[in-house]
Design an enzyme around this catalytic site. Structure first.
Site, PDB file in Angstrom:
ATOM      1  N   THR A  70     -23.051 -52.142  36.181  1.00 47.62           N
ATOM      2  CA  THR A  70     -24.095 -51.755  37.341  1.00 47.62           C
ATOM      3  C   THR A  70     -23.725 -52.582  38.583  1.00 47.62           C
ATOM      4  OG1 THR A  70     -25.728 -50.728  36.306  1.00 47.62           O
ATOM      5  CG2 THR A  70     -26.284 -51.300  38.312  1.00 47.62           C
ATOM      6  N   ASN A 149     -19.205 -40.873  29.988  1.00 52.29           N
ATOM      7  CA  ASN A 149     -20.265 -41.554  29.001  1.00 52.29           C
ATOM      8  C   ASN A 149     -20.987 -40.462  28.358  1.00 52.29           C
ATOM      9  OD1 ASN A 149     -21.263 -41.193  31.972  1.00 52.29           O
ATOM     10  ND2 ASN A 149     -23.251 -41.660  31.084  1.00 52.29           N
ATOM     11  N   GLN A 177     -16.989 -47.049  29.178  1.00 52.69           N
ATOM     12  CA  GLN A 177     -17.099 -46.429  27.771  1.00 52.69           C
ATOM     13  C   GLN A 177     -15.683 -46.455  27.161  1.00 52.69           C
ATOM     14  OE1 GLN A 177     -19.355 -45.139  25.964  1.00 52.69           O
ATOM     15  NE2 GLN A 177     -21.072 -45.355  27.456  1.00 52.69           N
ATOM     16  N   SER A 197     -18.537 -53.201  30.679  1.00 59.37           N
ATOM     17  CA  SER A 197     -19.709 -54.171  30.153  1.00 59.37           C
ATOM     18  C   SER A 197     -19.644 -54.425  28.852  1.00 59.37           C
ATOM     19  CB  SER A 197     -21.096 -52.999  30.744  1.00 59.37           C
ATOM     20  OG  SER A 197     -22.311 -53.584  30.676  1.00 59.37           O
ATOM     21  N   HIS A 199     -22.110 -54.827  26.505  1.00 52.47           N
ATOM     22  CA  HIS A 199     -22.675 -54.149  25.563  1.00 52.47           C
ATOM     23  C   HIS A 199     -22.350 -52.895  24.941  1.00 52.47           C
ATOM     24  CE1 HIS A 199     -25.353 -51.064  27.729  1.00 52.47           C
ATOM     25  NE2 HIS A 199     -24.654 -51.807  28.811  1.00 52.47           N
ATOM     26  N   THR A 234     -25.068 -68.987  38.761  1.00 50.88           N
ATOM     27  CA  THR A 234     -24.389 -69.930  37.636  1.00 50.88           C
ATOM     28  C   THR A 234     -23.985 -68.832  36.502  1.00 50.88           C
ATOM     29  OG1 THR A 234     -25.996 -71.972  38.201  1.00 50.88           O
ATOM     30  CG2 THR A 234     -24.992 -71.717  36.014  1.00 50.88           C
ATOM     31  N   CYS A 319     -29.689 -44.621  30.986  1.00 47.75           N
ATOM     32  CA  CYS A 319     -30.334 -44.881  32.024  1.00 47.75           C
ATOM     33  C   CYS A 319     -31.522 -43.909  32.666  1.00 47.75           C
ATOM     34  CB  CYS A 319     -29.328 -45.221  33.285  1.00 47.75           C
ATOM     35  SG  CYS A 319     -28.078 -46.383  32.849  1.00 47.75           S
TER      36      CYS A 319
END
Length: 371
Positions: A70, A149, A177, A197, A199, A234, A319
């Site tokens: 995102t 997705n 994806q 991403s 995950h 950071t 989402c």
């Protein structure tokens, strides 16, 4: 629970957990610190960046660490559009994108007066010719996903990238994806930006990457000078360690993993061959995502029945989970009034699923639908 919602998120593997544990217990320092502990953390950060760059066949300086897809999508689209609106205020995307792209486009339209062309699927998919027809002299950015997705359909990103080489518009690819499952090399795709991403390929949540060629874009976060002044904050060392390990593992076993998932998909469809069903997909799709509908069976009710029976699937994008809203992807493909919107579920496999799990799931589905 038997888990078939891998398009939403994937479980961590033992090697990823070990990599994250290692960084938590050894080189826990801030990579921006100049003392020895900080320098050791900085060395680890450079190592992880090189691992990810190698997996994508690019250079480390083109990898920006983010909090996930995102943020990566927002940075590429919003950041570039706002910094380059003197070149034009026309953007192109598709109606089947993830909401992190669509809502960013809406924000630019409503708050800054950009004009966005939303390409509608033709025969279920998007073509490079549609992009060519939509291009204008004032188009400055085109954003498309690589793999959808909700349906697993693959978009012609390489052809779009080649098309845009002769145009001022930069090319952003949402490859969330696809990374870790397919060959995704941004330079071969002619992408200027590419999002991923962790995950989605067995890494941790809350960390991702933005691949970027040398482009001028506005920063979304202001503060320190991390990521070569392109993204303040950071670095999430624990998440980055897990992401780098997950991507390295996925790339090393990519063909075997893909073949295994293909076997699972084929076995599932064979096991339910006696049921009345339809698939929401085109001929060009990845086996990891299966969007399937059962006539006269409400998908919300079916999800509840499967959940109670111990199986995790979904109706589409995570989402919008909890609402079971009609899929905007299927609405774009088949129309707002199509019965498919309320009959279809998404089953998504990973290499961690087994053939026995698929057979057990198919048996339960036959039992439920049969009733």
């Amino acid at each position: 629970m038997i888990y078939f919602d891998n398009a939403a998120t994937t479980p961590l593997t033992p090697s990823v957990i070990e990599a994250m544990k290692d960084i938590m217990t050894t080189d826990f320092g801030n990579p921006s610190s100049i003392h020895r502990i900080g320098r050791r953390a900085n060395y680890r950060l450079r190592t992880y960046r090189q691992m990810i760059a190698s997996a994508l066949k690019t250079t480390p300086r083109r990898i920006i660490f983010t909090s996930g897809a995102t943020e990566s999508n927002n940075t590429a689209i919003k950041g570039y559009a706002l910094a380059n609106q003197n070149k034009g205020k026309h953007l192109i995307t598709t109606a089947i994108e993830h909401h992190s792209v669509l809502h960013t486009m809406t924000y630019l339209e409503e708050s800054f007066g950009f004009e966005v062309t939303y390409l509608q699927p033709q025969n279920g998919t998007i073509s490079a010719q549609q992009v060519a027809d939509a291009l204008r002299n004032d188009t400055i950015l085109v954003s498309t996903m690589l793999a959808n997705n909700e349906t697993g359909d693959l978009l012609p990103v390489k052809e779009i990238g080649e098309l845009l080489e002769s145009h001022q518009a930069v090319f952003h690819v949402d490859a969330v994806q696809a990374v870790g499952k397919l060959d995704v090399f941004p330079e071969e795709l002619k992408a200027d930006f590419l999002s991923a991403s962790a995950h989605k390929f067995h890494g941790p949540k809350g960390v991702g990457i933005l691949y970027s060629t040398p482009q001028h874009f506005d920063n979304l976060l202001h503060g320190g000078e991390q990521e070569e002044k392109r993204r303040a904050s950071t670095e999430n060392m624990v998440g980055i360690a897990g992401m780098a390990q997950a991507l390295a593992d996925s790339v090393a076993n990519k063909k075997a993993n893909y073949d295994h998932v293909q076997i699972l998909r084929d076995a599932f469809l064979e096991a339910i061959s006696g049921l009345d069903y339809y698939l929401n997909e085109t001929a060009n799709t990845m086996p990891h995502v299966l969007n399937i509908g059962f006539p006269h069976h409400n998908n919300a009710t079916l999800l509840t029945q499967l959940d109670l029976a111990g199986f995790a699937v979904s109706t589409g994008s995570a989402c919008t989970a909890g609402t079971v809203e009609p899929s905007h992807v299927l609405a774009s493909m088949y129309g707002q009034d199509s019965l498919r919107l309320n009959e279809s579920i998404r089953i998504s496999f990973s290499e961690l699923n087994t053939l026995s799990e698929v057979q057990e799931f198919a048996q339960k589905l036959v039992e439920i639908i049969g009733k």
